[in-house]
Write an enzyme that holds these catalytic residues in place. Structure first.
Site, PDB file in Angstrom:
ATOM      1  N   TYR A 470       4.760 -10.414  -6.956  1.00  0.00           N
ATOM      2  CA  TYR A 470       4.570 -10.185  -8.391  1.00  0.00           C
ATOM      3  C   TYR A 470       3.093 -10.001  -8.741  1.00  0.00           C
ATOM      4  O   TYR A 470       2.603 -10.518  -9.743  1.00  0.00           O
ATOM      5  CB  TYR A 470       5.180 -11.310  -9.226  1.00  0.00           C
ATOM      6  CG  TYR A 470       6.576 -11.704  -8.827  1.00  0.00           C
ATOM      7  CD1 TYR A 470       7.487 -10.763  -8.345  1.00  0.00           C
ATOM      8  CD2 TYR A 470       7.010 -13.022  -8.931  1.00  0.00           C
ATOM      9  CE1 TYR A 470       8.781 -11.121  -7.975  1.00  0.00           C
ATOM     10  CE2 TYR A 470       8.305 -13.387  -8.574  1.00  0.00           C
ATOM     11  CZ  TYR A 470       9.186 -12.436  -8.089  1.00  0.00           C
ATOM     12  OH  TYR A 470      10.465 -12.790  -7.721  1.00  0.00           O
ATOM     13  N   HIS A 471       2.390  -9.239  -7.896  1.00  0.00           N
ATOM     14  CA  HIS A 471       0.965  -9.006  -8.085  1.00  0.00           C
ATOM     15  C   HIS A 471       0.677  -7.521  -8.275  1.00  0.00           C
ATOM     16  O   HIS A 471      -0.188  -6.951  -7.626  1.00  0.00           O
ATOM     17  CB  HIS A 471       0.180  -9.542  -6.885  1.00  0.00           C
ATOM     18  CG  HIS A 471       0.306 -11.017  -6.687  1.00  0.00           C
ATOM     19  ND1 HIS A 471       0.008 -11.632  -5.481  1.00  0.00           N
ATOM     20  CD2 HIS A 471       0.706 -12.006  -7.521  1.00  0.00           C
ATOM     21  CE1 HIS A 471       0.216 -12.930  -5.594  1.00  0.00           C
ATOM     22  NE2 HIS A 471       0.641 -13.177  -6.823  1.00  0.00           N
ATOM     23  N   ALA A 472       1.405  -6.878  -9.159  1.00  0.00           N
ATOM     24  CA  ALA A 472       1.194  -5.449  -9.422  1.00  0.00           C
ATOM     25  C   ALA A 472      -0.219  -5.211  -9.944  1.00  0.00           C
ATOM     26  O   ALA A 472      -0.766  -6.014 -10.700  1.00  0.00           O
ATOM     27  CB  ALA A 472       2.226  -4.952 -10.436  1.00  0.00           C
TER      28      ALA A 472
END
Length: 555
Positions: A470-472
């Site tokens: 979840y590190h876009a």
């Protein structure tokens, strides 16, 4: 009739960057600041209590619940892409892990990415400015900033066993991976202060909302950027069923994140002309890099059964959950005050890698990535994966309709190096779990499982189970004007336009080796000075670790 608001600065989004900018810009009493946020209040106990972190992430009230297109290298799986839809943005639903990245990440930004003025020496002073570290300040850590950062207590003996096992396997300890030396194993930092989530909202925004020159509007969905020629003059937004406008006398600043920012730019006519025309959008300004360069981190779970009933799997029943919550409500301590990521490690997966390229999150529990599936037996696990993937994806508006979710394609695992590094991560983890320190606790391997050994078997496991961290990031990358895919300059100004900036993880040219919240807050602190016309903080001369034998040794 269209409702209009006017401010010097109109900020879209109250997340990790938007909250910082709102607080810093409104320090100047002669300017007005308006923040537009689509989400609602972050006051819920499930947001504020660290241990409940999985609950807001799985609620549509707080999460945009984006989903990828079928990922071609992962058997066509669609993966979730959570983004915060609440005051505080993703900092209100994240795992509260505080990792700045490696110093060489920022050297890479400057030297390879063309981001002049973004070397480690330039960024470190802003990391320090943002932070109040419970361990005290020094050349690397801050002690007077808004953001509360702490180590976990590591009371569960499995945390210590993990660190000791890594040392037995030949890795180094690091007392502070956010200090001189990232590479190694030690306690993990988290954005928790006085037992409560230290989100960007709690740290920066809410303490200053009493200022008369700062206004926060929630429930505001941005529909397009308003222009006068090539100058952005405001934002059009929907609010309680009405079409409204926020007019900016100085600047519009987009802090909507790496998914929403490119979509808004595209539906406003800014992007790759062929794509915009295909979507029925009139082209205002050609900027082909908008929505490209999408990056993320992927992780797998390596799980081990525990022979001793000391894991968090013993605290998942209703009574245990109630007692944990009650203690937290009364005293703000106990298991409710922890995000449970209290030990970690940073390694190089192969000799010849100059600095750590994989990160361990250890947790004394056997649980699924979204915390929706929990092993009935006791267990412990790591999340592990390569943190500098060469794979790149994109974000593209489906149409001019701002309520239609965009197309998201990460192209996860599309580079062959990703497979080599992910396999190494699993095998190196097994080596750590096999060390003497785990002898009192080690049961059978739960995942991948003892029968999964060959490259082909590991690859199948990866394709079936790997999950995003979840590190876009990276969809509005910064770089010089002559870089064809650069969207903003080194001050966050959109190339070729006036009065418009993008400031958040969207502008990272390369993803950093760590969770992104700390880096996003740092860049917002740094660019707040640029927006205000202030001289940047003096560069740091603090040194950093590079393994002397990195070319020939993996550890």
């Amino acid at each position: 009739m269209t409702t209009e608001r006017v401010a010097d600065y109109v900020i879209l989004g109250s997340g990790s960057a938007g909250s910082v900018l709102a607080a810093r810009l409104s320090e100047d009493e002669d300017v007005t600041v308006l923040v537009l946020e689509y989400g609602g209040s972050d006051r819920s106990i499930f947001i504020q209590m660290p241990s409940a972190l999985a609950i807001p992430m799985n609620k549509a009230r707080y999460n945009w619940f984006y989903e990828t297109e079928p990922e071609p290298y992962l058997d066509g799986r669609r993966l979730i892409c959570p983004r915060g839809k609440v005051v505080g943005g993703s900092s209100s639903i994240n795992g509260m892990v505080y990792v700045r990245g490696n110093p060489l990440d920022y050297e890479h930004w400057e030297q390879e990415g063309g981001a002049t003025g973004w070397g480690y020496r330039h960024c470190l002073p802003y990391f320090r400015k943002a932070e109040s570290f419970s361990g005290g300040g020094d050349a690397y850590r801050g002690d007077s900033g808004p953001l509360q950062t702490t180590n976990g207590p590591c009371d569960n003996p499995l945390y210590g066993a993990f660190i000791e096992a890594a040392v037995q396997a030949g890795y180094a300890r690091t007392d502070d991976y956010n200090g001189y030396r990232q590479e190694g194993f030690g306690p993990m930092d988290r954005t928790v202060g006085k037992g409560r989530r230290s989100s960007a909202s709690n740290a920066y925004l809410k303490p200053v909302l009493r200022r008369s020159n700062l206004t926060l509007v929630t429930g505001a969905l941005a529909t397009r950027i308003v222009f006068d020629g090539l100058r952005a003059t405001g934002l059009e937004y929907s609010h309680r069923g009405k079409t409204c406008r926020a007019l900016a006398k100085r600047e519009v600043i987009l802090c909507g994140g790496p998914i929403n920012n490119p979509q808004l730019l595209q539906i406003s006519g800014i992007g790759e002309p062929a794509l915009l025309r295909q979507r029925g959008i009139e082209v205002r300004h050609a900027l082909p890099g908008v929505g490209e360069n999408l990056q993320d981190h992927l992780e797998v779970r390596v799980q081990q059964a525990s022979t001793q009933p000391i894991t968090l799997n013993g605290h998942v029943g209703p009574l245990s959950q109630f007692l944990i919550g009650l203690r937290w409500l009364l005293f703000k301590d106990g298991l409710g005050a922890s995000n449970h990521f209290e030990a970690c490690g940073f390694i190089r997966t192969h000799a010849g890698v100059k600095y750590a390229n994989a990160e361990y999150h250890f947790i004394p529990c056997a649980i699924s990535y979204d915390a929706q599936r929990i092993e009935k037996r006791h267990g412990y696990q790591v999340y592990i994966g390569p943190f500098r993937s060469k794979s790149r994806g994109w974000v593209r508006a489906r149409s001019k309709d701002p309520t239609e979710k965009p197309e998201i394609q990460f192209n996860y695992m599309s580079h062959p190096d990703d497979w080599k590094e992910m396999r190494a991560c699993i095998r190196l983890t097994r080596e750590i779990f096999a060390q003497k320190a785990f002898d009192p606790y080690r049961g059978e391997e739960i995942a991948p499982g003892p029968d999964v050994q060959s490259d082909e078997q590991l690859d199948a496991f990866i394709r079936e189970t790997v999950q995003p961290a979840y590190h876009a990031s990276g969809t509005c990358r910064m770089g010089p004007a002559d870089e064809p895919m650069a969207v903003v300059d080194m001050a966050g100004k959109v190339h070729g336009l006036q009065g418009l900036r993008v400031i958040d993880s969207s502008i990272m040219p390369f993803i950093v080796t760590g969770n992104l919240n700390a880096c996003t807050i740092m860049l917002a602190e740094k660019l707040a000075d640029a927006v205000r016309g202030r001289e940047a903080l003096a560069p740091s001369n603090a040194d950093y670790f590079v393994h002397p034998d990195w070319q020939s040794r993996q550890r």
